[in-house]
Write an enzyme that holds these catalytic residues in place. Structure first.
Site, PDB file in Angstrom:
ATOM      1  N   ASP A 136       0.840  -1.196   0.000  1.00 58.85           N
ATOM      2  CA  ASP A 136       0.000   0.000   0.000  1.00 58.85           C
ATOM      3  C   ASP A 136       0.875   1.247   0.000  1.00 58.85           C
ATOM      4  O   ASP A 136       1.755   1.391   0.851  1.00 58.85           O
ATOM      5  CB  ASP A 136      -0.925   0.003   1.224  1.00 58.85           C
ATOM      6  CG  ASP A 136      -2.138   0.887   1.004  1.00 58.85           C
ATOM      7  OD1 ASP A 136      -2.437   1.231  -0.154  1.00 58.85           O
ATOM      8  OD2 ASP A 136      -2.795   1.236   2.003  1.00 58.85           O
ATOM      9  N   TYR A 138       0.989   5.713  -0.602  1.00 56.20           N
ATOM     10  CA  TYR A 138       0.509   6.870   0.177  1.00 56.20           C
ATOM     11  C   TYR A 138       0.467   8.077  -0.751  1.00 56.20           C
ATOM     12  O   TYR A 138       0.962   9.140  -0.435  1.00 56.20           O
ATOM     13  CB  TYR A 138       1.503   7.077   1.332  1.00 56.20           C
ATOM     14  CG  TYR A 138       1.029   7.860   2.534  1.00 56.20           C
ATOM     15  CD1 TYR A 138      -0.200   7.610   3.134  1.00 56.20           C
ATOM     16  CD2 TYR A 138       1.851   8.830   3.102  1.00 56.20           C
ATOM     17  CE1 TYR A 138      -0.598   8.306   4.258  1.00 56.20           C
ATOM     18  CE2 TYR A 138       1.468   9.536   4.226  1.00 56.20           C
ATOM     19  CZ  TYR A 138       0.241   9.261   4.802  1.00 56.20           C
ATOM     20  OH  TYR A 138      -0.148   9.955   5.931  1.00 56.20           O
ATOM     21  N   HIS A 143      -4.482  13.686   1.547  1.00 59.28           N
ATOM     22  CA  HIS A 143      -4.610  12.779   2.700  1.00 59.28           C
ATOM     23  C   HIS A 143      -3.341  12.831   3.543  1.00 59.28           C
ATOM     24  O   HIS A 143      -3.401  12.964   4.772  1.00 59.28           O
ATOM     25  CB  HIS A 143      -4.866  11.347   2.215  1.00 59.28           C
ATOM     26  CG  HIS A 143      -4.808  10.307   3.287  1.00 59.28           C
ATOM     27  ND1 HIS A 143      -5.826  10.133   4.211  1.00 59.28           N
ATOM     28  CD2 HIS A 143      -3.850   9.389   3.604  1.00 59.28           C
ATOM     29  CE1 HIS A 143      -5.500   9.142   5.037  1.00 59.28           C
ATOM     30  NE2 HIS A 143      -4.311   8.681   4.700  1.00 59.28           N
ATOM     31  N   ARG A 152       1.679  16.706  13.188  1.00 53.38           N
ATOM     32  CA  ARG A 152       2.713  17.745  13.104  1.00 53.38           C
ATOM     33  C   ARG A 152       2.104  18.994  12.475  1.00 53.38           C
ATOM     34  O   ARG A 152       2.267  19.248  11.269  1.00 53.38           O
ATOM     35  CB  ARG A 152       3.886  17.260  12.224  1.00 53.38           C
ATOM     36  CG  ARG A 152       4.632  16.042  12.734  1.00 53.38           C
ATOM     37  CD  ARG A 152       5.668  15.573  11.716  1.00 53.38           C
ATOM     38  NE  ARG A 152       5.044  15.223  10.442  1.00 53.38           N
ATOM     39  CZ  ARG A 152       4.481  14.045  10.156  1.00 53.38           C
ATOM     40  NH1 ARG A 152       4.498  13.097  11.057  1.00 53.38           N
ATOM     41  NH2 ARG A 152       3.917  13.842   8.986  1.00 53.38           N
ATOM     42  N   GLU A 208     -10.590   3.573   4.224  1.00 53.08           N
ATOM     43  CA  GLU A 208      -9.716   4.386   3.379  1.00 53.08           C
ATOM     44  C   GLU A 208     -10.103   4.154   1.927  1.00 53.08           C
ATOM     45  O   GLU A 208     -10.142   3.010   1.456  1.00 53.08           O
ATOM     46  CB  GLU A 208      -8.232   4.048   3.622  1.00 53.08           C
ATOM     47  CG  GLU A 208      -7.749   4.526   4.992  1.00 53.08           C
ATOM     48  CD  GLU A 208      -6.239   4.531   5.139  1.00 53.08           C
ATOM     49  OE1 GLU A 208      -5.558   3.777   4.419  1.00 53.08           O
ATOM     50  OE2 GLU A 208      -5.743   5.306   5.984  1.00 53.08           O
ATOM     51  N   ASP A 242      -8.918   0.106   2.498  1.00 57.85           N
ATOM     52  CA  ASP A 242      -7.861  -0.299   3.427  1.00 57.85           C
ATOM     53  C   ASP A 242      -8.331   0.032   4.843  1.00 57.85           C
ATOM     54  O   ASP A 242      -7.985   1.075   5.409  1.00 57.85           O
ATOM     55  CB  ASP A 242      -6.567   0.453   3.077  1.00 57.85           C
ATOM     56  CG  ASP A 242      -5.428   0.101   4.004  1.00 57.85           C
ATOM     57  OD1 ASP A 242      -5.366  -1.050   4.470  1.00 57.85           O
ATOM     58  OD2 ASP A 242      -4.595   0.982   4.267  1.00 57.85           O
ATOM     59  N   TYR A 253       2.439   2.612  15.619  1.00 56.74           N
ATOM     60  CA  TYR A 253       3.049   2.880  14.308  1.00 56.74           C
ATOM     61  C   TYR A 253       4.503   3.318  14.367  1.00 56.74           C
ATOM     62  O   TYR A 253       5.221   3.215  13.360  1.00 56.74           O
ATOM     63  CB  TYR A 253       2.219   3.876  13.501  1.00 56.74           C
ATOM     64  CG  TYR A 253       2.509   5.335  13.746  1.00 56.74           C
ATOM     65  CD1 TYR A 253       2.022   5.982  14.874  1.00 56.74           C
ATOM     66  CD2 TYR A 253       3.270   6.080  12.839  1.00 56.74           C
ATOM     67  CE1 TYR A 253       2.277   7.317  15.094  1.00 56.74           C
ATOM     68  CE2 TYR A 253       3.536   7.421  13.050  1.00 56.74           C
ATOM     69  CZ  TYR A 253       3.040   8.043  14.175  1.00 56.74           C
ATOM     70  OH  TYR A 253       3.294   9.371  14.393  1.00 56.74           O
ATOM     71  N   LYS A 262      -3.704  -2.293  10.378  1.00 53.01           N
ATOM     72  CA  LYS A 262      -4.060  -2.359   8.956  1.00 53.01           C
ATOM     73  C   LYS A 262      -4.237  -3.788   8.452  1.00 53.01           C
ATOM     74  O   LYS A 262      -4.729  -3.975   7.342  1.00 53.01           O
ATOM     75  CB  LYS A 262      -2.941  -1.707   8.127  1.00 53.01           C
ATOM     76  CG  LYS A 262      -2.699  -0.237   8.439  1.00 53.01           C
ATOM     77  CD  LYS A 262      -3.674   0.627   7.680  1.00 53.01           C
ATOM     78  CE  LYS A 262      -3.241   2.090   7.721  1.00 53.01           C
ATOM     79  NZ  LYS A 262      -4.104   2.918   6.890  1.00 53.01           N
ATOM     80  N   THR A 369      -4.851   6.355   0.433  1.00 52.83           N
ATOM     81  CA  THR A 369      -6.111   7.082   0.491  1.00 52.83           C
ATOM     82  C   THR A 369      -6.081   8.290  -0.434  1.00 52.83           C
ATOM     83  O   THR A 369      -5.142   9.084  -0.401  1.00 52.83           O
ATOM     84  CB  THR A 369      -6.374   7.567   1.928  1.00 52.83           C
ATOM     85  OG1 THR A 369      -6.213   6.454   2.804  1.00 52.83           O
ATOM     86  CG2 THR A 369      -7.764   8.139   2.070  1.00 52.83           C
TER      87      THR A 369
END
Ligand code: CA
Length: 439
Positions: A136, A138, A143, A152, A208, A242, A253, A262, A369
């Site tokens: 997967d 990103y 997203h 952050r 997702e 997802d 994570y 996940k 996503t």
């Protein structure tokens, strides 16, 4: 591979399968590939046309295929499409061309092909391939920005994002087909105000909205795929949900990325929408904002830069148990599009293989996503509800911060272009079951 339009894309084509004409997903211009079973029989390869499915093995038995189309069918006789997809574009295109001719209004083969059709509603869909590996990415930059901002606020996108396609290796064993329910996971979580973690049902279950990419021939170990050849290895596309356990994710994570948050379930739509069917809907990737770096040379190709993206509208619909009990249709909660991908499918394939990793026929690559910039197009509840702080209000009077048991999530995709017959992907649908009891 460049965009090739032929008579299978002719917008004036109509099928003698009446339900195909004007069908939102499966007009004769689409002809997606899949695997189904009927009446409790074994899984069989098929092609969707309107609300029917063409049984590929039945076409073979009726001697309606020859040459490369017959070769595709022969490799599909096992009831899974890995070996057929491994053949690459030639046999796939030949089958499409032959089916397009035989399913047209006025086709001389009509009587014979009618014997090879089954009603889709009476069939059970299966995974179209045995998925060896699932990765997967990103690529949804909005997203990535939205999620990054929650962690952050001043620096939402990490500096590598615009240089390297970010991804992680997922889990193929738990990829399920649309219609199969998803069980809420138990897991270890630690709310910010808790002194220690606990173990129990996920409380922040999310979807997702993603596209899936099915790999065709693939590459040998140690043999990268040049960007100019990446399209040869893409057998088609699907919708991918997802499923994500945000509370488990937040605790586990760091430092190695997603794990049990996940891997409990991912859901794909049943039909492989081929590059041929998508040819009229190819588009230039969205221009990168001023100041963004150009992709490194190994990810740069003039054809990909010109038409490596797809014009696909992506939607999320939500149905709660109360809505279904009250006869209320699923409510659209998000509309996004593949133009919000920062990297193209070809760039993902090439990057994945760039270090020598071998992709194999039937591997699944998720885009990540795909969120639009505006809130009405966010591809996860994490974004839509701002981390659960601002509930989504449903027409039923209910509110959702994250998914509840009995909720059903439906992903849809639609391709439109001027002068072309629109096609769709079919649904990617699954309902949430309660978590297993803790022993
Ligand atoms: Ca994902």
């Amino acid at each position: 591979m460049t965009t090739q339009l032929d008579d299978t894309h002719d917008p004036s084509l109509r099928s003698w399968v009446a339900s195909a004409n004007g069908h939102p997903d499966f007009p004769i211009q689409n002809l997606p590939l899949g695997v189904f079973s009927a009446s409790g029989g074994p899984p069989r390869a098929g092609v969707a046309i309107g609300d029917r499915i063409v049984d590929i093995a039945a076409l073979t038995s009726a001697r309606l295929l020859d040459g490369e189309a017959a070769r595709f069918a022969e490799e599909a006789a096992s009831g899974t499409l890995n070996a057929s997809l491994a053949l690459g574009a030639g046999p796939r295109r030949a089958l499409r061309a032959r089916l397009s001719v035989m399913l047209r209004e006025g086709a001389t083969e009509r009587a014979a092909v009618e014997q090879c059709l089954v009603d889709a509603a009476s069939c059970t869909p299966h995974l179209p391939v045995a998925i060896g590996d699932f990765t997967d990415f990103y690529v949804g930059i909005h997203h990535a920005t939205n999620v990054g901002r929650q962690f952050r606020p001043d620096n939402p996108l990490l500096p590598n994002y615009k240089w390297v396609p970010i991804g992680y290796h997922g889990r193929s064993s738990s990829v399920g087909i649309s219609g199969s329910p998803v069980r809420r996971p138990n897991g270890q979580t630690k709310p910010p105000d808790a002194a220690e973690p606990g173990f129990g049902p996920c409380r922040r279950l999310d979807y997702e909205l993603e596209l899936g990419i099915w790999i065709g021939p693939g590459n040998g170990l140690g043999e990268p795929i040049p960007i100019g050849r990446a399209a040869d290895h893409i057998a088609g596309f699907c919708l991918l949900n997802d499923w994500s356990a945000r509370d488990i994710q937040a605790w586990e994570y760091q430092p190695l990325g997603p794990f049990l948050a996940k891997n409990f379930a991912s859901t794909v739509s049943p039909w492989i929408v081929t590059p041929e069917a998508l040819a009229p809907f190819r588009a230039a990737p969205a221009p990168r904002p001023n100041g963004d770096p150009s992709p490194l040379p190994y990810l740069t190709d003039p054809i990909d830069a010109g038409e490596g993206a797809l014009a696909v509208t992506l939607s999320v619909l939500l149905s709660t148990k109360r809505m279904r009990d009250g006869g209320v249709p699923p409510q659209p909660v998000s509309v996004s599009g593949s133009r919000h991908m920062y990297w193209t499918a070809a760039q993902l394939v090439t990057h994945h293989a760039s270090g020598g990793c071998n992709l194999r026929p039937g591997d699944l690559i998720g885009t990540g996503t795909i969120s639009a910039p505006e809130a009405s197009g966010f591809g996860s509840l994490l974004e839509t509800t701002n981390g659960g702080r601002e509930p989504l209000r449903l027409a039923s009077g209910e509110e959702r911060r994250f998914l509840e048991d009995g909720d059903e999530v439906i992903l849809q995709a639609r391709c439109e272009a001027p002068g072309r017959v629109p096609i769709g992907f079919g649904e990617c649908r699954a309902a949430i079951l309660p978590a297993p009891a803790l022993s």
